[in-house]
Design a protein around this motif. Structure first.
Motif, PDB file in Angstrom:
ATOM      1  N   ASN A   8     -27.565  10.938 -22.006  1.00  0.00           N
ATOM      2  CA  ASN A   8     -27.605   9.588 -21.428  1.00  0.00           C
ATOM      3  C   ASN A   8     -28.856   8.833 -21.873  1.00  0.00           C
ATOM      4  O   ASN A   8     -28.796   7.632 -22.180  1.00  0.00           O
ATOM      5  CB  ASN A   8     -27.551   9.668 -19.896  1.00  0.00           C
ATOM      6  N   THR A  11     -28.371   7.883 -25.529  1.00  0.00           N
ATOM      7  CA  THR A  11     -27.417   6.786 -25.657  1.00  0.00           C
ATOM      8  C   THR A  11     -28.031   5.458 -25.231  1.00  0.00           C
ATOM      9  O   THR A  11     -27.899   4.433 -25.924  1.00  0.00           O
ATOM     10  CB  THR A  11     -26.159   7.065 -24.809  1.00  0.00           C
ATOM     11  N   THR A  12     -28.729   5.476 -24.098  1.00  0.00           N
ATOM     12  CA  THR A  12     -29.291   4.249 -23.540  1.00  0.00           C
ATOM     13  C   THR A  12     -30.514   3.748 -24.315  1.00  0.00           C
ATOM     14  O   THR A  12     -30.668   2.540 -24.540  1.00  0.00           O
ATOM     15  CB  THR A  12     -29.685   4.468 -22.063  1.00  0.00           C
ATOM     16  N   TYR A  15     -29.213   4.936 -29.184  1.00  0.00           N
ATOM     17  CA  TYR A  15     -27.929   4.572 -29.804  1.00  0.00           C
ATOM     18  C   TYR A  15     -27.533   3.125 -29.501  1.00  0.00           C
ATOM     19  O   TYR A  15     -27.255   2.342 -30.423  1.00  0.00           O
ATOM     20  CB  TYR A  15     -26.831   5.528 -29.339  1.00  0.00           C
ATOM     21  N   GLU A  16     -27.505   2.752 -28.242  1.00  0.00           N
ATOM     22  CA  GLU A  16     -27.038   1.411 -27.879  1.00  0.00           C
ATOM     23  C   GLU A  16     -27.957   0.300 -28.388  1.00  0.00           C
ATOM     24  O   GLU A  16     -27.464  -0.730 -28.880  1.00  0.00           O
ATOM     25  CB  GLU A  16     -26.830   1.319 -26.362  1.00  0.00           C
ATOM     26  N   LEU A  19     -27.115  -0.046 -32.083  1.00  0.00           N
ATOM     27  CA  LEU A  19     -25.787  -0.655 -32.228  1.00  0.00           C
ATOM     28  C   LEU A  19     -25.851  -2.155 -31.977  1.00  0.00           C
ATOM     29  O   LEU A  19     -25.306  -2.961 -32.754  1.00  0.00           O
ATOM     30  CB  LEU A  19     -24.802   0.000 -31.250  1.00  0.00           C
ATOM     31  N   ASN A  20     -26.517  -2.562 -30.903  1.00  0.00           N
ATOM     32  CA  ASN A  20     -26.579  -3.979 -30.551  1.00  0.00           C
ATOM     33  C   ASN A  20     -27.458  -4.763 -31.511  1.00  0.00           C
ATOM     34  O   ASN A  20     -27.169  -5.930 -31.807  1.00  0.00           O
ATOM     35  CB  ASN A  20     -27.079  -4.135 -29.111  1.00  0.00           C
ATOM     36  N   VAL A 119     -23.874   5.169 -35.394  1.00  0.00           N
ATOM     37  CA  VAL A 119     -23.620   3.721 -35.330  1.00  0.00           C
ATOM     38  C   VAL A 119     -22.866   3.257 -36.567  1.00  0.00           C
ATOM     39  O   VAL A 119     -21.848   2.564 -36.470  1.00  0.00           O
ATOM     40  CB  VAL A 119     -24.946   2.942 -35.186  1.00  0.00           C
ATOM     41  N   ASP A 129     -17.942   0.159 -29.083  1.00  0.00           N
ATOM     42  CA  ASP A 129     -18.166   0.408 -27.660  1.00  0.00           C
ATOM     43  C   ASP A 129     -19.658   0.554 -27.392  1.00  0.00           C
ATOM     44  O   ASP A 129     -20.353   1.303 -28.086  1.00  0.00           O
ATOM     45  CB  ASP A 129     -17.452   1.691 -27.222  1.00  0.00           C
ATOM     46  N   GLY A 130     -20.132  -0.158 -26.370  1.00  0.00           N
ATOM     47  CA  GLY A 130     -21.547  -0.080 -26.017  1.00  0.00           C
ATOM     48  C   GLY A 130     -22.297  -1.374 -26.254  1.00  0.00           C
ATOM     49  O   GLY A 130     -23.520  -1.417 -26.110  1.00  0.00           O
ATOM     50  N   LEU A 131     -21.568  -2.439 -26.619  1.00  0.00           N
ATOM     51  CA  LEU A 131     -22.221  -3.730 -26.828  1.00  0.00           C
ATOM     52  C   LEU A 131     -22.699  -4.302 -25.492  1.00  0.00           C
ATOM     53  O   LEU A 131     -22.022  -4.201 -24.470  1.00  0.00           O
ATOM     54  CB  LEU A 131     -21.272  -4.722 -27.488  1.00  0.00           C
ATOM     55  N   TYR A 132     -23.880  -4.928 -25.514  1.00  0.00           N
ATOM     56  CA  TYR A 132     -24.385  -5.615 -24.332  1.00  0.00           C
ATOM     57  C   TYR A 132     -23.550  -6.872 -24.097  1.00  0.00           C
ATOM     58  O   TYR A 132     -22.915  -7.400 -25.025  1.00  0.00           O
ATOM     59  CB  TYR A 132     -25.853  -5.998 -24.513  1.00  0.00           C
TER      60      TYR A 132
END
Length: 246
Positions: A8, A11-12, A15-16, A19-20, A119, A129-132
């Motif tokens: 977690n 990812t937080t 990764y995210e 990605l963003n 990513v 999946d995971g876009l703000y």
């Protein structure tokens, strides 16, 4: 459990955001060139890591200067490995040097490299999946660099270039090292490593989506530039071996 907790956090925190950042830049860059986005992301990551890299280079330089004294200690305690290790450790402590500091940038880069692979692999296949909430979904991403190289698939040319710049960086590091007091095993491994690691890099890069070799090329060139600048501007004080120490 602990594994899920670490996943977690990864990812937080890694990764995210990557990605963003990738999708956000893709949305605003004229031409929506994912290759340019990867280059920009690489530069951003290298700027963030620059202080850690500077500290690592400083530690490597200071350790290189200490090699004559280390050589003396290895010879002085050649029949007592425990005493030899103790003496070298005390020498590092005396000069406030952490021999493991040079590993820090690699340890930091590893989860980032894994996240980039995930990513690129997922985003170039349309999985975003995971876009703000404030980052617009761009639909299907254009996976090419300058409309020529498809970064979603392996590319042998980028793989070879990645190996070449890896060799260049390794050669620079080897050239700047003082091997006088280096552990004989490490010294024996340094030359084969100089040639083997780039070949391994080429093989691995050839099997991955070309976005990863592109990242590795840019990040290695950035590291080479930073190392060149550091070597020109940072001159550590000379350490003299006295007759008493011998």
């Amino acid at each position: 459990n602990m594994l899920n907790f670490l996943i977690n956090i990864y990812t937080t925190a890694i990764y995210e955001p990557i990605l963003n950042l990738l999708v956000g830049l893709y949305n605003i860059i004229p031409g929506h060139d994912i290759g340019l986005v990867i280059i920009l992301i690489t530069i951003v990551i290298r700027i963030i890591l620059a202080p850690f890299m500077h500290k690592s280079l400083k530690g490597q330089k200071e350790m290189s200067v200490l090699q004559p004294k280390i050589a003396v200690l290895r010879e002085k305690h050649k029949d007592d490995k425990a005493e030899q290790t103790k003496a070298i450790t005390e020498l590092y402590k005396e000069h406030n040097i952490n021999p493991f500091a040079s590993c820090l940038p690699l340890l930091i880069q590893l989860p980032i490299l894994i996240a980039l692979y995930q990513v690129f692999d997922k985003a170039l296949k349309g999985n975003l999946d995971g876009l703000y909430s404030f980052v617009s979904h761009p639909g299907v991403l254009n996976s090419t660099l300058f409309g020529i190289v498809d970064l979603a698939n392996p590319n042998i040319i980028l793989a070879i270039v990645a190996g070449v710049v890896q060799f260049w960086q390794s050669w620079m590091i080897t050239k700047s090292q003082n091997t006088e007091g280096m552990d004989p095993t490490m010294k024996a491994m340094s030359i084969p490593t100089l040639y083997i690691l780039p070949l391994v890099s080429i093989y691995i890069a050839w099997k991955l989506p070309a976005g990863l070799p592109l990242y590795w090329i840019v990040t290695t060139l950035f590291a080479i530039g930073q190392q060149h600048y550091f070597n020109r501007t940072h001159v550590p004080k000379e350490i003299v071996v006295t007759a008493k120490e011998v």
